[in-house]
Design a protein around this motif. Structure first.
Motif, PDB file in Angstrom:
ATOM      1  N   SER A 101      32.231  44.900  35.344  1.00  0.00           N
ATOM      2  CA  SER A 101      31.805  46.296  35.319  1.00  0.00           C
ATOM      3  C   SER A 101      32.632  47.046  34.288  1.00  0.00           C
ATOM      4  N   VAL A 102      32.008  48.036  33.659  1.00  0.00           N
ATOM      5  CA  VAL A 102      32.723  48.943  32.758  1.00  0.00           C
ATOM      6  C   VAL A 102      32.380  50.362  33.168  1.00  0.00           C
ATOM      7  N   GLY A 103      33.296  51.282  32.870  1.00  0.00           N
ATOM      8  CA  GLY A 103      33.098  52.634  33.351  1.00  0.00           C
ATOM      9  C   GLY A 103      33.542  53.696  32.379  1.00  0.00           C
ATOM     10  N   GLN A 104      33.395  54.949  32.818  1.00  0.00           N
ATOM     11  CA  GLN A 104      33.800  56.071  32.002  1.00  0.00           C
ATOM     12  C   GLN A 104      35.314  56.206  31.937  1.00  0.00           C
ATOM     13  N   ASP A 105      36.030  55.406  32.729  1.00  0.00           N
ATOM     14  CA  ASP A 105      37.493  55.389  32.667  1.00  0.00           C
ATOM     15  C   ASP A 105      37.998  54.470  31.558  1.00  0.00           C
ATOM     16  N   THR A 106      37.101  53.927  30.747  1.00  0.00           N
ATOM     17  CA  THR A 106      37.388  53.032  29.603  1.00  0.00           C
ATOM     18  C   THR A 106      37.898  51.668  30.042  1.00  0.00           C
ATOM     19  N   GLN A 107      37.714  51.313  31.306  1.00  0.00           N
ATOM     20  CA  GLN A 107      38.242  50.048  31.809  1.00  0.00           C
ATOM     21  C   GLN A 107      37.147  48.997  32.023  1.00  0.00           C
ATOM     22  N   LEU A 108      37.511  47.758  31.755  1.00  0.00           N
ATOM     23  CA  LEU A 108      36.688  46.592  32.079  1.00  0.00           C
ATOM     24  C   LEU A 108      37.283  45.930  33.318  1.00  0.00           C
ATOM     25  N   CYS A 109      36.456  45.731  34.314  1.00  0.00           N
ATOM     26  CA  CYS A 109      36.889  45.031  35.525  1.00  0.00           C
ATOM     27  C   CYS A 109      36.076  43.758  35.704  1.00  0.00           C
ATOM     28  N   LEU A 110      36.735  42.700  36.121  1.00  0.00           N
ATOM     29  CA  LEU A 110      36.071  41.446  36.461  1.00  0.00           C
ATOM     30  C   LEU A 110      36.284  41.177  37.942  1.00  0.00           C
ATOM     31  N   TRP A 111      35.215  40.754  38.610  1.00  0.00           N
ATOM     32  CA  TRP A 111      35.253  40.570  40.059  1.00  0.00           C
ATOM     33  C   TRP A 111      34.747  39.184  40.433  1.00  0.00           C
ATOM     34  N   ASP A 112      35.267  38.651  41.540  1.00  0.00           N
ATOM     35  CA  ASP A 112      34.757  37.406  42.109  1.00  0.00           C
ATOM     36  C   ASP A 112      34.202  37.680  43.499  1.00  0.00           C
ATOM     37  N   LEU A 113      33.040  37.132  43.757  1.00  0.00           N
ATOM     38  CA  LEU A 113      32.406  37.228  45.073  1.00  0.00           C
ATOM     39  C   LEU A 113      32.432  35.827  45.660  1.00  0.00           C
ATOM     40  N   THR A 114      33.251  35.626  46.695  1.00  0.00           N
ATOM     41  CA  THR A 114      33.531  34.276  47.185  1.00  0.00           C
ATOM     42  C   THR A 114      33.006  34.063  48.602  1.00  0.00           C
ATOM     43  N   GLU A 115      33.207  32.850  49.100  1.00  0.00           N
ATOM     44  CA  GLU A 115      32.633  32.442  50.384  1.00  0.00           C
ATOM     45  C   GLU A 115      33.082  33.308  51.553  1.00  0.00           C
ATOM     46  N   ASP A 116      34.336  33.752  51.538  1.00  0.00           N
ATOM     47  CA  ASP A 116      34.828  34.523  52.677  1.00  0.00           C
ATOM     48  C   ASP A 116      34.116  35.864  52.810  1.00  0.00           C
ATOM     49  N   ILE A 117      33.528  36.338  51.724  1.00  0.00           N
ATOM     50  CA  ILE A 117      32.739  37.568  51.764  1.00  0.00           C
ATOM     51  C   ILE A 117      31.279  37.267  52.069  1.00  0.00           C
ATOM     52  N   LEU A 118      30.756  36.223  51.436  1.00  0.00           N
ATOM     53  CA  LEU A 118      29.332  35.898  51.586  1.00  0.00           C
ATOM     54  C   LEU A 118      29.013  35.359  52.971  1.00  0.00           C
ATOM     55  N   PHE A 119      29.945  34.627  53.573  1.00  0.00           N
ATOM     56  CA  PHE A 119      29.710  34.013  54.883  1.00  0.00           C
ATOM     57  C   PHE A 119      30.846  34.410  55.832  1.00  0.00           C
ATOM     58  N   PRO A 120      30.871  35.670  56.271  1.00  0.00           N
ATOM     59  CA  PRO A 120      32.017  36.174  57.041  1.00  0.00           C
ATOM     60  C   PRO A 120      32.166  35.549  58.412  1.00  0.00           C
ATOM     61  N   HIS A 121      31.124  34.883  58.935  1.00  0.00           N
ATOM     62  CA  HIS A 121      31.211  34.307  60.274  1.00  0.00           C
ATOM     63  C   HIS A 121      31.913  32.947  60.271  1.00  0.00           C
ATOM     64  N   GLN A 122      32.203  32.436  59.083  1.00  0.00           N
ATOM     65  CA  GLN A 122      32.889  31.158  58.991  1.00  0.00           C
ATOM     66  C   GLN A 122      34.393  31.389  59.134  1.00  0.00           C
ATOM     67  N   PRO A 123      35.166  30.345  59.494  1.00  0.00           N
ATOM     68  CA  PRO A 123      36.628  30.483  59.558  1.00  0.00           C
ATOM     69  C   PRO A 123      37.198  30.931  58.225  1.00  0.00           C
ATOM     70  N   LEU A 124      38.250  31.729  58.277  1.00  0.00           N
ATOM     71  CA  LEU A 124      38.801  32.312  57.060  1.00  0.00           C
ATOM     72  C   LEU A 124      39.934  31.479  56.481  1.00  0.00           C
ATOM     73  N   SER A 125      39.910  30.179  56.727  1.00  0.00           N
ATOM     74  CA  SER A 125      41.005  29.336  56.274  1.00  0.00           C
ATOM     75  C   SER A 125      41.096  29.292  54.755  1.00  0.00           C
ATOM     76  N   ARG A 126      39.936  29.577  54.076  1.00  0.00           N
ATOM     77  CA  ARG A 126      39.954  29.481  52.616  1.00  0.00           C
ATOM     78  C   ARG A 126      40.089  30.848  51.954  1.00  0.00           C
ATOM     79  N   ALA A 127      40.310  31.877  52.765  1.00  0.00           N
ATOM     80  CA  ALA A 127      40.457  33.217  52.182  1.00  0.00           C
ATOM     81  C   ALA A 127      41.712  33.262  51.329  1.00  0.00           C
ATOM     82  N   ARG A 128      41.608  34.029  50.227  1.00  0.00           N
ATOM     83  CA  ARG A 128      42.727  34.073  49.303  1.00  0.00           C
ATOM     84  C   ARG A 128      43.201  35.516  49.102  1.00  0.00           C
ATOM     85  N   THR A 129      44.475  35.658  48.791  1.00  0.00           N
ATOM     86  CA  THR A 129      45.001  36.945  48.359  1.00  0.00           C
ATOM     87  C   THR A 129      45.561  36.752  46.963  1.00  0.00           C
ATOM     88  N   HIS A 130      44.934  37.355  45.977  1.00  0.00           N
ATOM     89  CA  HIS A 130      45.353  37.165  44.595  1.00  0.00           C
ATOM     90  C   HIS A 130      46.602  37.984  44.313  1.00  0.00           C
TER      91      HIS A 130
END
Length: 505
Positions: free
Chosen positions: A288-317
């Protein structure tokens, strides 16, 4: 061959109106010819061939169809002649390049009407443009995007709503409401399962097309988000059973307008449980890019897409920026320098929601109570939205700086009358908050960007992912190519000489 960027293939100067958007027809494009549509601030649409320079057609020339600014123009997927045009009036029009526009204002006949939308056909003795007129929502229709298979159309409007239509059968498939203000941009995931929007709430919002619900929001921008785009080259989805479609052609059999469709006009997603065919591993990358002149890159991973699964693979970057990042004027941010991220042991706080790249909340001070940790985290997350403004949007809002007059806490503590001043729609925005249309901040996972970097001096207006680079552009007029890791040497010497090259993940 590498392009000589000092010598443009074609150059045109317009007086009295400005180009606002454009789209190439990739279906018919060749090395010798390309069909380019250009929309203008006064409402006209021009068809040109910048290579041949022979053909040139002007639609809505007399502005009898619509006098307002063209906000988005796109070729209909799979068609050589059909294109769709959106205006700041809130109307969309379907054109055929083979037809004329007529010398009088068109007359319309209602075809289909639904909640906050209506579709009309053009009444005339001979076939003429526009073929269809769509009226969607309240206020300007800021952008639309076709799904990868071309069957569905996602529209975002100034009233803050995302509306997804079945394009052929002209039916509303699902809706979503922004957290605050208008939605400005929209993009489909490469497999058509998710839609990302951005807008005046400074957020990126991920909406599941299959489940028709918000599954995550992302906070990293300090001003309005102008463009969102998926990166198909780093998005990885392991093969699973294809999504099934079913439907019939009984309605609107005569409503094809020359489109060739392999599937039925009322294609519907089957009602299978989305987790039945869940891939083993999945990661979606978008930017995403915005009026704040910043470029952001995002990851959408399994812990978000399938929240009912165990969170053993959740990550904190650990490379995400802290909320106390350097000022925007510091010339960019190294995402690894100011992380201060907190990696909380998995058994210390049992969170009710999965959080990917979650905000680095200061949980240490509340370690005495499990509930107080989560309450503090939620309160901290909400308090960080101090960039949201409640000022009225004037006609000259494009020249205005982003104001930071009110915090999210201020909005929630005051009455809802100020919200009504901003988005004058038939649906009370205050009543949508906390509903499936617009869940509260604490009800969905909050993403933080993998990287957030200042890359321009003026607001950013373009973001395109290519195989070897990322292309951005800003209001100052600079087009920049950013090499992917390991791809710097592959970019042409002319490109490197004419635009800044950087490396992004």
């Amino acid at each position: 061959q590498a392009a000589d960027l000092s010598k443009p293939i074609d150059k045109r100067i317009y007086k009295g109106t400005q180009p606002t958007c454009h789209d190439f027809n990739h279906l018919t494009a060749t090395a010798e010819s390309v069909s380019l549509l250009v929309g203008f601030s006064a409402g006209q649409v021009q068809l040109i061939d910048p290579i041949k320079k022979e053909t040139s057609k002007l639609f809505n020339e007399e502005r009898l169809i619509d006098k307002s600014r063209v906000t988005c123009v796109k070729w209909v997927p799979g068609s050589e002649s059909l294109f769709l045009v959106a205006h700041s009036s809130g109307n969309m029009y379907l054109y055929n390049v083979e037809h004329t526009c007529g010398t009088t204002a068109p007359h319309y006949q209602l075809l289909k009407q639904g909640e906050s939308f209506a579709v009309h056909t053009c009444k005339s003795k001979s076939t003429r443009n526009p073929l269809l007129k769509w009226t969607v929502g309240e206020g300007a229709l800021n952008e639309f995007a076709f799904s990868p298979d071309g069957k569905f159309l996602a529209c975002v409007s100034q009233d803050g709503f995302l509306r997804v239509f079945n394009f052929d059968s002209v039916e509303l498939n699902g809706t979503m409401k922004s957290y605050f203000g208008g939605l400005l941009c929209v993009c489909w995931s490469p497999d058509g399962k998710y839609i990302v929007t951005g807008g005046e709430d400074d957020l990126v919002t991920v909406w599941s097309f299959v489940d028709c619900r918000v599954i995550a929001r992302g906070h990293g921008h300090k001003s309005w988000v102008s463009v969102v785009a998926f990166d198909p080259y780093t998005t990885s989805v392991e093969e699973s059973d294809p999504m099934e479609f079913s439907g019939s052609d009984e309605d609107f059999q005569d409503l094809h307008f020359g489109r060739d469709r392999a599937n039925s006009t009322q294609s519907r997603l089957s009602k299978r449980n989305s987790t039945d065919s869940r891939p083993v591993s999945v990661t979606y990358r978008f930017g995403s890019v915005g009026q704040d002149t910043q470029l952001c890159l995002w990851d959408l991973t399994e812990d978000i897409l399938f929240p009912h699964q165990p969170l053993s693979r959740a990550r904190t970057h650990t490379n995400v920026m802290n909320a106390t990042s350097p000022p925007a004027g510091s010339g960019g941010t190294n995402p690894g320098s100011n992380g201060n991220s907190i990696t909380t042991p998995g058994n210390s706080v049992p969170p009710p929601l999965p959080r990917s790249n979650s905000l680095p909340h200061s949980a240490v001070s509340n370690a005495g109570s499990k509930s107080s940790v989560m309450d503090g985290a939620i309160a901290s997350g909400v308090s960080k939205f101090a960039t949201l403004s409640l000022h009225d949007r004037k006609e000259r809002h494009h020249e205005k700086d982003h104001k930071r007059n009110h915090s999210m806490g201020h909005i929630s503590s005051k009455s809802s009358d100020k919200l009504n001043l901003v988005t004058k729609t038939k649906t009370d925005p205050a009543k949508t908050l906390g509903t499936p249309l617009c869940p509260r901040m604490e009800d969905v996972p909050l993403l933080e960007p993998l990287i957030c970097k200042k890359i321009a001096h003026e607001r950013l207006t373009v973001l395109i992912f290519l195989e070897d680079c990322i292309v951005t552009a800003c209001q100052e007029g600079f087009i920049c190519t950013w090499a992917r890791p390991g791809k710097v040497g592959l970019l042409s010497s002319q490109t490197q000489a004419n635009s800044p090259s950087g490396t992004v993940v």
